[in-house]
Design an enzyme around this catalytic site. Structure first.
Site, PDB file in Angstrom:
ATOM      1  CG  HIS A  57      -2.339   1.011   4.037  1.00  0.00           C
ATOM      2  ND1 HIS A  57      -3.225   0.054   3.605  1.00  0.00           N
ATOM      3  CD2 HIS A  57      -1.532   1.266   2.869  1.00  0.00           C
ATOM      4  CE1 HIS A  57      -2.770  -0.254   2.339  1.00  0.00           C
ATOM      5  NE2 HIS A  57      -1.728   0.431   2.118  1.00  0.00           N
ATOM      6  CG  HIS A  59       3.082   0.279   0.544  1.00  0.00           C
ATOM      7  ND1 HIS A  59       2.889  -0.863   0.015  1.00  0.00           N
ATOM      8  CD2 HIS A  59       1.865   0.884   0.854  1.00  0.00           C
ATOM      9  CE1 HIS A  59       1.647  -1.134  -0.071  1.00  0.00           C
ATOM     10  NE2 HIS A  59       0.922  -0.066   0.318  1.00  0.00           N
ATOM     11  CD  GLN A 154       2.588  -3.660  -5.178  1.00  0.00           C
ATOM     12  OE1 GLN A 154       2.812  -2.634  -4.271  1.00  0.00           O
ATOM     13  NE2 GLN A 154       1.182  -3.509  -5.828  1.00  0.00           N
ATOM     14  CG  HIS A 212      -3.040  -3.261  -1.036  1.00  0.00           C
ATOM     15  ND1 HIS A 212      -2.298  -3.855   0.095  1.00  0.00           N
ATOM     16  CD2 HIS A 212      -2.571  -2.199  -1.304  1.00  0.00           C
ATOM     17  CE1 HIS A 212      -1.516  -2.862   0.549  1.00  0.00           C
ATOM     18  NE2 HIS A 212      -1.643  -1.692  -0.486  1.00  0.00           N
ATOM     19  CD  GLU A 215      -5.003   1.172  -4.424  1.00  0.00           C
ATOM     20  OE1 GLU A 215      -4.408   0.184  -4.122  1.00  0.00           O
ATOM     21  OE2 GLU A 215      -4.418   2.254  -4.181  1.00  0.00           O
ATOM     22  CG  ASP A 311      -1.255   3.627   0.101  1.00  0.00           C
ATOM     23  OD1 ASP A 311      -0.399   2.595   0.528  1.00  0.00           O
ATOM     24  OD2 ASP A 311      -1.694   3.777  -1.055  1.00  0.00           O
ATOM     25  CD1 TRP A 317       0.871   2.405  -7.265  1.00  0.00           C
ATOM     26  CD2 TRP A 317       2.879   2.230  -5.848  1.00  0.00           C
ATOM     27  NE1 TRP A 317       1.496   1.239  -7.277  1.00  0.00           N
ATOM     28  CE2 TRP A 317       2.746   0.857  -6.648  1.00  0.00           C
ATOM     29  CE3 TRP A 317       3.917   2.435  -5.228  1.00  0.00           C
ATOM     30  CZ2 TRP A 317       3.762  -0.125  -6.677  1.00  0.00           C
ATOM     31  CZ3 TRP A 317       4.990   1.296  -5.318  1.00  0.00           C
ATOM     32  CH2 TRP A 317       4.771   0.096  -6.092  1.00  0.00           C
TER      33      TRP A 317
HETATM   34 ZN   LIG Z   1      -1.054   0.229   0.099  1.00  0.00          ZN
END
Ligand SMILES: [Zn+2]
Length: 424
Positions: A57, A59, A154, A212, A215, A311, A317
């Site tokens: 996982h 991005h 997203q 996702h 979260e 991630d 993030w």
């Molecule tokens: Zn993610």
């Protein structure tokens, strides 16, 4: 090539691996080789061999963008999404720019022993620039790495205009996995619909699913039960992954007990992202402050598959990260209270075989007849691997050394120490 004196992960003794035509031809107890051997020999002197690390996982379209157009000051997931949304409008990147950032990140991961990556790509962007960039990279990097692409909405399947159509178009363009973000949709009802939509599209196109899911530190965020129940009804569990599920860290135990029965039945996979979620979650708490991590130890104890991922590498993030999954293991074990002896010695399951199960990888394990893909760590046992996070001495892909690292050497200059110190 013949690799001699290998300590195989999870196995006692030392072994010789003979490699032919990119595959593992034989694995035999280590013994001196006769002089007639007509192959290159690599003696690794008892070092630890594992199958390549799996990044389940990340991005790649976001990596190395932290601070543009601005930094996420609150550290929350929601400000991260806001920063990204602003960046999409204000920073005009070409496909080559996106590919360049993604390749830098993949090289970081390659250096750290990763050979399999599942990346999410934001498809709430009618230009599909990120998706096109990832589809090209996937083909270009195939000799060195396997990349799976998740079509990730997203900004929501229903919260973003025509998100559902963009998602379906991404699958037609070649994305491998269907994504969703139910806790970001406007209402609980839209969230449920988004999960159903993702599963329906996966069923229709024969794709995997990675959501996702929950979260957020909201104990009322319960989309995981929807993901599990719908996957179970469709018989798709082994192709479905719930990522993050951090709300589970806030669920009451009575509800969690009931939920676990369904999770076991559904047979879905979990990805926990300890570094990213320790950073993002708990931001609305004062004290006590929650850890914001899913119930990793409890899921594993219930025989449910969990793996660890990164991630982010420097994105809106998460501001840090260098692609090293061994550090994720160290942090994750602390955060999840998994520091018993067996927890430690089996911890690299979380970034190897458990990740491979999540990604539905074939021919993954170090086994006769499988592809000769593996890594060698600069340690001779599983415990010290977790403790010291050693260098990846070699990353071997289809029998060829792809990455080689010379470990740093430290010299202690005895003359500056006392006699007693020098003698010890
Ligand atoms: Zn993610």
């Amino acid at each position: 090539m013949i690799i001699t004196n290998a300590k195989l992960y999870g196995k006692k003794g030392l072994w010789n691996l003979s490699l032919r035509e990119g595959k593992i031809f034989s694995i035999t107890p280590s013994q001196p080789l006769s002089n007639q051997v007509n192959a290159a020999i690599l003696d690794i002197h008892g070092k630890l061999i594992l199958p390549p690390f799996v990044e389940p996982h990340i991005h790649l379209d976001y990596v190395l963008t932290a601070g543009t157009p601005r930094w996420n000051q609150s550290g929350t997931l929601f400000e991260g999404i806001q920063c990204w949304s602003e960046r999409k409008v204000s920073v005009k990147e070409t496909k080559a720019d996106i590919k360049n950032r993604a390749l830098q990140a993949l090289k970081m991961q390659m250096k750290h022993g990763v050979q399999h990556v599942r990346t999410h790509v934001d498809i709430t962007d009618p230009s599909f620039l990120g998706l096109e960039a990832m589809l090209e990279i996937k083909e270009e990097i195939r000799p060195w790495m396997d990349v799976q692409i998740v079509a990730f909405p997203q900004e929501g399947i229903y919260a973003y205009p025509k998100g559902d159509e963009l998602l379906e178009e991404s699958l037609n363009m070649g994305a491998d996995v269907v994504g969703a973000i139910p806790h970001y949709e406007f209402t609980r009802e839209d969230g449920v619909l988004s999960v159903k939509k993702a599963l329906e599209l996966a069923y229709k196109y024969g794709k995997m699913v990675d959501i996702h899911c929950d979260e957020i530190d909201d104990e009322q965020s319960r989309f995981l039960e929807v993901v599990a129940a719908e996957s179970y009804k469709l018989g798709m569990g082994e192709h479905v992954t719930a990522s993050h599920t951090t709300a589970m860290g806030s669920y009451n135990n009575a509800y969690a007990y009931k939920l676990f029965k369904l999770l076991k039945q559904a047979n879905i996979h979990f990805v926990s992202l300890p570094k990213a979620n320790l950073h993002l979650q708990g931001r609305f708490d004062t004290f006590p402050k929650r850890r914001g991590i899913t119930r990793v130890k409890e899921l594993l104890d219930a025989d449910i598959n969990v793996c660890f991922g990164l991630d982010s590498i420097m994105d809106p993030w998460y501001p840090l990260g260098d692609g090293n999954l061994q550090r994720v293991v160290e942090v994750g074990l602390h955060a999840c209270h998994m520091t018993g002896y067996e927890d430690i010695t089996s911890a690299y399951d979380l970034i190897t075989i458990n990740g491979a199960k999540t990604l539905n990888l074939q021919q993954y394990e170090i086994k006769e007849g499988n592809k000769a893909n593996f890594i060698v760590l600069d340690t001779d046992n599983e415990y010290d691997a977790v403790r010291c996070q050693p260098s990846v001495l070699y990353s071997v892909r289809e029998g060829k050394i792809m990455v080689e690292t010379k470990p740093a050497e430290t010299q202690m200059h005895a003359s500056i120490f006392s006699k007693q110190f020098s003698e010890n």
